[in-house]
Design a protein around this motif. Structure first.
Motif, PDB file in Angstrom:
ATOM      1  N   ASP A  66       0.868  -1.170   0.000  1.00 42.85           N
ATOM      2  CA  ASP A  66       0.000   0.000   0.000  1.00 42.85           C
ATOM      3  C   ASP A  66       0.913   1.230   0.000  1.00 42.85           C
ATOM      4  O   ASP A  66       2.127   1.114   0.102  1.00 42.85           O
ATOM      5  CB  ASP A  66      -0.893  -0.016   1.247  1.00 42.85           C
ATOM      6  N   HIS A  67       0.305   2.396  -0.099  1.00 38.84           N
ATOM      7  CA  HIS A  67       1.067   3.653  -0.136  1.00 38.84           C
ATOM      8  C   HIS A  67       1.924   3.803   1.122  1.00 38.84           C
ATOM      9  O   HIS A  67       1.463   3.546   2.235  1.00 38.84           O
ATOM     10  CB  HIS A  67       0.111   4.837  -0.261  1.00 38.84           C
ATOM     11  N   ILE A  68       3.159   4.234   0.925  1.00 38.95           N
ATOM     12  CA  ILE A  68       4.060   4.557   2.035  1.00 38.95           C
ATOM     13  C   ILE A  68       4.440   6.026   1.859  1.00 38.95           C
ATOM     14  O   ILE A  68       5.001   6.405   0.834  1.00 38.95           O
ATOM     15  CB  ILE A  68       5.322   3.672   2.025  1.00 38.95           C
ATOM     16  N   PRO A  69       4.114   6.845   2.829  1.00 39.85           N
ATOM     17  CA  PRO A  69       4.391   8.275   2.705  1.00 39.85           C
ATOM     18  C   PRO A  69       5.883   8.577   2.538  1.00 39.85           C
ATOM     19  O   PRO A  69       6.739   7.867   3.067  1.00 39.85           O
ATOM     20  CB  PRO A  69       3.882   8.863   4.028  1.00 39.85           C
ATOM     21  N   GLU A  70       6.180   9.631   1.815  1.00 40.44           N
ATOM     22  CA  GLU A  70       7.556  10.075   1.608  1.00 40.44           C
ATOM     23  C   GLU A  70       8.195  10.441   2.941  1.00 40.44           C
ATOM     24  O   GLU A  70       7.553  11.018   3.818  1.00 40.44           O
ATOM     25  CB  GLU A  70       7.558  11.293   0.675  1.00 40.44           C
ATOM     26  N   GLY A  71       9.462  10.098   3.102  1.00 44.89           N
ATOM     27  CA  GLY A  71      10.204  10.450   4.300  1.00 44.89           C
ATOM     28  C   GLY A  71      10.045   9.486   5.460  1.00 44.89           C
ATOM     29  O   GLY A  71      10.650   9.680   6.514  1.00 44.89           O
ATOM     30  N   VAL A  72       9.254   8.445   5.278  1.00 46.46           N
ATOM     31  CA  VAL A  72       9.031   7.458   6.335  1.00 46.46           C
ATOM     32  C   VAL A  72      10.092   6.366   6.230  1.00 46.46           C
ATOM     33  O   VAL A  72      10.427   5.915   5.131  1.00 46.46           O
ATOM     34  CB  VAL A  72       7.611   6.841   6.195  1.00 46.46           C
TER      35      VAL A  72
END
Length: 122
Positions: A66-72
């Motif tokens: 699934d989507h993984i937010p930027e910077g994580v």
């Protein structure tokens, strides 16, 4: 690529070795799990919940479920779970060979089991 290639050759060679390393029960590392994700987590590491570790079209690796937010952060592996060279690059190969011979008694068994399931054509 070098480590994958080396591992492939090493897996084939080690599977054909008759002389296993004899391990006393006291020297045997006992794992709570042989699942690589849980092994990393149990040893202080982290793998993002949206990452799946599996084989895909281009080989084994991490795949986003699934989507993984930027910077994580997506993964952190403690250095004591890394088989690395001490002096010479061949030290890694020798260490991995010895750990593979230890089988389930190896501290690295979940990783070794995971990698033995990978078929690499040379």
């Amino acid at each position: 690529i070098w480590s994958a290639l080396t591992l492939s050759v090493l897996v084939s060679a080690t599977n054909n070795v008759d002389a296993d390393i004899i391990v006393d029960e006291e020297e045997c590392f006992h794992h709570e799990t042989d699942d690589i994700r849980q092994w990393v987590i149990n040893n202080g590491g982290y793998i993002h919940e949206n990452l799946d570790i599996r084989s895909g079209q281009y080989g084994r690796g991490f795949f986003a479920k699934d989507h993984i937010p930027e910077g994580v952060d997506i993964a952190r592996v403690p250095l004591d779970l890394v088989i690395n060279q001490e002096v010479h690059p061949c030290d890694v190969v020798k260490k991995l060979r010895d750990e593979m011979r230890r089988g389930e008694c190896s501290k690295y068994w979940p990783y070794i089991k995971f990698m033995e399931q990978v078929a690499i054509d040379i």
